[in-house]
Design a protein around this motif. Structure first.
Motif, PDB file in Angstrom:
ATOM      1  N   GLU A  61     -62.916  78.536 -75.361  1.00 37.98           N
ATOM      2  CA  GLU A  61     -64.375  78.683 -75.411  1.00 37.98           C
ATOM      3  C   GLU A  61     -64.789  80.086 -74.978  1.00 37.98           C
ATOM      4  O   GLU A  61     -65.663  80.713 -75.573  1.00 37.98           O
ATOM      5  N   MET A  62     -64.145  80.592 -73.916  1.00 39.55           N
ATOM      6  CA  MET A  62     -64.458  81.937 -73.439  1.00 39.55           C
ATOM      7  C   MET A  62     -64.072  83.000 -74.477  1.00 39.55           C
ATOM      8  O   MET A  62     -64.776  83.985 -74.668  1.00 39.55           O
ATOM      9  N   GLY A  63     -62.966  82.762 -75.163  1.00 39.15           N
ATOM     10  CA  GLY A  63     -62.519  83.703 -76.177  1.00 39.15           C
ATOM     11  C   GLY A  63     -63.483  83.787 -77.339  1.00 39.15           C
ATOM     12  O   GLY A  63     -63.714  84.863 -77.909  1.00 39.15           O
ATOM     13  N   GLN A  64     -64.091  82.635 -77.665  1.00 39.61           N
ATOM     14  CA  GLN A  64     -65.047  82.626 -78.765  1.00 39.61           C
ATOM     15  C   GLN A  64     -66.330  83.362 -78.405  1.00 39.61           C
ATOM     16  O   GLN A  64     -67.013  83.909 -79.268  1.00 39.61           O
ATOM     17  N   ASN A  65     -66.651  83.403 -77.124  1.00 36.60           N
ATOM     18  CA  ASN A  65     -67.873  84.064 -76.692  1.00 36.60           C
ATOM     19  C   ASN A  65     -67.696  85.570 -76.494  1.00 36.60           C
ATOM     20  O   ASN A  65     -68.666  86.282 -76.331  1.00 36.60           O
ATOM     21  N   GLN A  66     -66.456  86.031 -76.461  1.00 35.93           N
ATOM     22  CA  GLN A  66     -66.196  87.446 -76.259  1.00 35.93           C
ATOM     23  C   GLN A  66     -66.348  88.217 -77.577  1.00 35.93           C
ATOM     24  O   GLN A  66     -65.956  87.732 -78.630  1.00 35.93           O
ATOM     25  N   PRO A  67     -66.932  89.436 -77.546  1.00 33.62           N
ATOM     26  CA  PRO A  67     -67.017  90.236 -78.777  1.00 33.62           C
ATOM     27  C   PRO A  67     -65.636  90.659 -79.240  1.00 33.62           C
ATOM     28  O   PRO A  67     -64.753  90.908 -78.411  1.00 33.62           O
ATOM     29  N   PRO A  68     -65.426  90.719 -80.560  1.00 26.72           N
ATOM     30  CA  PRO A  68     -64.094  91.080 -81.062  1.00 26.72           C
ATOM     31  C   PRO A  68     -63.738  92.522 -80.695  1.00 26.72           C
ATOM     32  O   PRO A  68     -64.595  93.391 -80.646  1.00 26.72           O
ATOM     33  N   ILE A  69     -62.491  92.758 -80.421  1.00 26.59           N
ATOM     34  CA  ILE A  69     -62.010  94.096 -80.098  1.00 26.59           C
ATOM     35  C   ILE A  69     -61.697  94.814 -81.397  1.00 26.59           C
ATOM     36  O   ILE A  69     -60.888  94.347 -82.198  1.00 26.59           O
ATOM     37  N   PRO A  70     -62.384  95.937 -81.674  1.00 30.76           N
ATOM     38  CA  PRO A  70     -62.146  96.627 -82.952  1.00 30.76           C
ATOM     39  C   PRO A  70     -60.738  97.188 -83.006  1.00 30.76           C
ATOM     40  O   PRO A  70     -60.204  97.647 -81.989  1.00 30.76           O
ATOM     41  N   PRO A  71     -60.145  97.158 -84.188  1.00 31.09           N
ATOM     42  CA  PRO A  71     -58.788  97.698 -84.305  1.00 31.09           C
ATOM     43  C   PRO A  71     -58.799  99.219 -84.157  1.00 31.09           C
ATOM     44  O   PRO A  71     -59.770  99.881 -84.495  1.00 31.09           O
ATOM     45  N   VAL A  72     -57.735  99.762 -83.626  1.00 29.73           N
ATOM     46  CA  VAL A  72     -57.603 101.206 -83.502  1.00 29.73           C
ATOM     47  C   VAL A  72     -57.359 101.784 -84.886  1.00 29.73           C
ATOM     48  O   VAL A  72     -56.439 101.367 -85.597  1.00 29.73           O
ATOM     49  N   PRO A  73     -58.215 102.717 -85.353  1.00 34.72           N
ATOM     50  CA  PRO A  73     -58.050 103.241 -86.717  1.00 34.72           C
ATOM     51  C   PRO A  73     -56.732 103.990 -86.865  1.00 34.72           C
ATOM     52  O   PRO A  73     -56.325 104.738 -85.985  1.00 34.72           O
ATOM     53  N   ASP A  74     -56.110 103.809 -88.015  1.00 35.66           N
ATOM     54  CA  ASP A  74     -54.880 104.530 -88.300  1.00 35.66           C
ATOM     55  C   ASP A  74     -55.229 105.960 -88.677  1.00 35.66           C
ATOM     56  O   ASP A  74     -56.144 106.205 -89.446  1.00 35.66           O
ATOM     57  N   GLN A  75     -54.499 106.910 -88.151  1.00 34.03           N
ATOM     58  CA  GLN A  75     -54.721 108.305 -88.485  1.00 34.03           C
ATOM     59  C   GLN A  75     -53.668 108.761 -89.488  1.00 34.03           C
ATOM     60  O   GLN A  75     -52.522 108.347 -89.417  1.00 34.03           O
ATOM     61  N   THR A  76     -54.110 109.593 -90.409  1.00 35.67           N
ATOM     62  CA  THR A  76     -53.237 110.071 -91.478  1.00 35.67           C
ATOM     63  C   THR A  76     -53.026 111.569 -91.314  1.00 35.67           C
ATOM     64  O   THR A  76     -53.942 112.298 -90.950  1.00 35.67           O
ATOM     65  N   LYS A  77     -51.830 111.990 -91.607  1.00 34.59           N
ATOM     66  CA  LYS A  77     -51.510 113.419 -91.556  1.00 34.59           C
ATOM     67  C   LYS A  77     -51.648 113.981 -92.965  1.00 34.59           C
ATOM     68  O   LYS A  77     -50.913 113.602 -93.874  1.00 34.59           O
ATOM     69  N   TYR A  78     -52.617 114.870 -93.149  1.00 37.25           N
ATOM     70  CA  TYR A  78     -52.870 115.473 -94.450  1.00 37.25           C
ATOM     71  C   TYR A  78     -52.351 116.908 -94.467  1.00 37.25           C
ATOM     72  O   TYR A  78     -52.572 117.676 -93.525  1.00 37.25           O
ATOM     73  N   ARG A  79     -51.709 117.265 -95.548  1.00 40.27           N
ATOM     74  CA  ARG A  79     -51.325 118.658 -95.783  1.00 40.27           C
ATOM     75  C   ARG A  79     -52.208 119.190 -96.905  1.00 40.27           C
ATOM     76  O   ARG A  79     -52.035 118.834 -98.064  1.00 40.27           O
ATOM     77  N   LEU A  80     -53.171 120.008 -96.545  1.00 39.14           N
ATOM     78  CA  LEU A  80     -54.171 120.484 -97.499  1.00 39.14           C
ATOM     79  C   LEU A  80     -53.853 121.905 -97.942  1.00 39.14           C
ATOM     80  O   LEU A  80     -53.405 122.739 -97.159  1.00 39.14           O
ATOM     81  N   LYS A  81     -54.135 122.162 -99.219  1.00 36.12           N
ATOM     82  CA  LYS A  81     -54.033 123.513 -99.762  1.00 36.12           C
ATOM     83  C   LYS A  81     -55.428 123.910-100.207  1.00 36.12           C
ATOM     84  O   LYS A  81     -55.924 123.440-101.232  1.00 36.12           O
ATOM     85  N   LEU A  82     -56.062 124.754 -99.414  1.00 33.12           N
ATOM     86  CA  LEU A  82     -57.438 125.150 -99.661  1.00 33.12           C
ATOM     87  C   LEU A  82     -57.480 126.563-100.216  1.00 33.12           C
ATOM     88  O   LEU A  82     -56.600 127.377 -99.944  1.00 33.12           O
ATOM     89  N   TYR A  83     -58.536 126.865-100.975  1.00 32.94           N
ATOM     90  CA  TYR A  83     -58.663 128.179-101.596  1.00 32.94           C
ATOM     91  C   TYR A  83     -59.955 128.851-101.140  1.00 32.94           C
ATOM     92  O   TYR A  83     -61.035 128.253-101.181  1.00 32.94           O
ATOM     93  N   PHE A  84     -59.805 130.113-100.708  1.00 33.75           N
ATOM     94  CA  PHE A  84     -60.940 130.919-100.258  1.00 33.75           C
ATOM     95  C   PHE A  84     -60.918 132.256-100.985  1.00 33.75           C
ATOM     96  O   PHE A  84     -59.957 132.600-101.674  1.00 33.75           O
ATOM     97  N   GLY A  85     -61.983 133.036-100.812  1.00 32.98           N
ATOM     98  CA  GLY A  85     -62.042 134.355-101.425  1.00 32.98           C
ATOM     99  C   GLY A  85     -61.156 135.342-100.692  1.00 32.98           C
ATOM    100  O   GLY A  85     -60.976 135.263 -99.474  1.00 32.98           O
ATOM    101  N   SER A  86     -60.586 136.285-101.437  1.00 30.65           N
ATOM    102  CA  SER A  86     -59.774 137.336-100.832  1.00 30.65           C
ATOM    103  C   SER A  86     -60.672 138.275-100.031  1.00 30.65           C
ATOM    104  O   SER A  86     -61.900 138.128-100.024  1.00 30.65           O
ATOM    105  N   SER A  87     -60.076 139.240 -99.360  1.00 33.15           N
ATOM    106  CA  SER A  87     -60.856 140.161 -98.527  1.00 33.15           C
ATOM    107  C   SER A  87     -61.904 140.903 -99.346  1.00 33.15           C
ATOM    108  O   SER A  87     -62.989 141.217 -98.846  1.00 33.15           O
ATOM    109  N   ASN A  88     -61.598 141.191-100.617  1.00 37.86           N
ATOM    110  CA  ASN A  88     -62.560 141.837-101.515  1.00 37.86           C
ATOM    111  C   ASN A  88     -63.386 140.834-102.307  1.00 37.86           C
ATOM    112  O   ASN A  88     -64.217 141.215-103.133  1.00 37.86           O
ATOM    113  N   ASN A  89     -63.113 139.557-102.091  1.00 34.99           N
ATOM    114  CA  ASN A  89     -63.821 138.472-102.778  1.00 34.99           C
ATOM    115  C   ASN A  89     -63.716 138.562-104.293  1.00 34.99           C
ATOM    116  O   ASN A  89     -64.645 138.209-105.021  1.00 34.99           O
TER     117      ASN A  89
END
Length: 289
Positions: free
Chosen positions: A29-57
């Motif tokens: 009964e006490m367990g039903q009255n307790q708010p649920p414990i949210p799961p710990v979100p899984d973290q993902t390791k991303y390897r990104l390849k981003l593109y920016f302007g050169s020094s002269n753009n």
């Protein structure tokens, strides 16, 4: 006597069982009255390849970074990192930092990127900036295998030209050419030069002059002369041009026509010529002195 002991033992067992059942029901009964414990979100390791302007753009340069995040949508993470700008200080940011990403979704291999209006309003646009900004986003997102093209949206709508060179109405596909130094024609160079003058970026315009021009013409005199020149052009627009090539130079013949909105007694048309030379891999403007 034995019967009495058996009876007492039986009662004792019943008491233990009853006590256990009572505690179980209370815990449940006490367990039903307790708010649920949210799961710990899984973290993902991303390897990104981003593109920016050169020094002269004038071309795109890749920057790789590893991000550990609980973000499930890689497309969103890529745009957020582009807005943060490059970590390499020699590179140029490609998206105005005031820009907000309103939404992003990939449908049928096309990624729809919905930016706030500040994407257009808070930027100094010219030919090269537009190209670098567009394909910084497009080439970064198309690193994801399932994305083949990118459709830009501004607050949910497709819009026309950013400034005057590129339209955002249709999707953009990956552009490998911008990884190399972009070849700009003399006319492209002249247009960028005029844009700098129109927006008061005289220092940038001055850098587009040939070496002999900067040696003979100091910046203050250049700014004064070009301020008068660009004011005289405000009622005109370029309608045609012609390029004459020589061994060591190019003559650009430009024809201007009066705008339909122009007021006053002005010539309907006039022509002027500009001499340009190729120095250090770029077209430079030779000032008439």
């Amino acid at each position: 006597m034995k019967t009495l002991y058996r009876s007492l033992f039986f009662i004792f067992i019943l008491m233990i069982i009853g006590f256990g059942v009572y505690n179980y029901s209370k815990d449940n009964e006490m367990g039903q009255n307790q708010p649920p414990i949210p799961p710990v979100p899984d973290q993902t390791k991303y390897r990104l390849k981003l593109y920016f302007g050169s020094s002269n753009n004038n071309r795109l340069v890749s920057e790789e970074r590893v991000i550990i995040s609980d973000e499930l949508q890689e497309e969103k993470l890529i745009i957020e990192e582009l807005i943060k700008g490059p970590r390499n200080r020699t590179l140029k940011a490609s998206i105005p930092e005031e820009t907000k990403l309103l939404s992003i979704k990939t449908i049928d291999n096309i990624c729809y990127v919905n930016f706030s209006k500040s994407f257009l309003d808070s930027y100094r646009w010219d030919l090269m900036n537009e190209a670098i900004t567009i394909w910084s986003v497009v080439n970064s997102l198309t690193e994801i295998e399932q994305i083949q093209a990118v459709q830009f949206l501004i607050e949910g709508d497709r819009v026309g030209a950013i400034e005057k060179y590129y339209s955002l109405k249709e999707p953009f596909y990956r552009n490998e050419e911008l990884f190399k130094k972009e070849v700009i024609t003399p006319f492209d160079t002249f247009n960028v030069f005029l844009d700098y003058l129109r927006t008061g970026s005289y220092d940038n315009a001055y850098r587009m002059l040939s070496k002999t021009s900067t040696e003979k013409l100091d910046f203050l005199k250049f700014k004064l002369n070009m301020g008068t020149y660009i004011r005289e052009l405000r009622d005109y627009e370029i309608t045609k041009y012609q390029t004459q090539k020589y061994s060591n130079k190019v003559i650009l013949l430009v024809t201007y026509e009066k705008k339909s909105t122009a007021i006053g007694n002005l010539d309907n048309e006039f022509m002027e010529s500009w001499q340009m030379i190729y120095e250090n891999g770029e077209w430079k403007i030779v000032m008439p002195i």
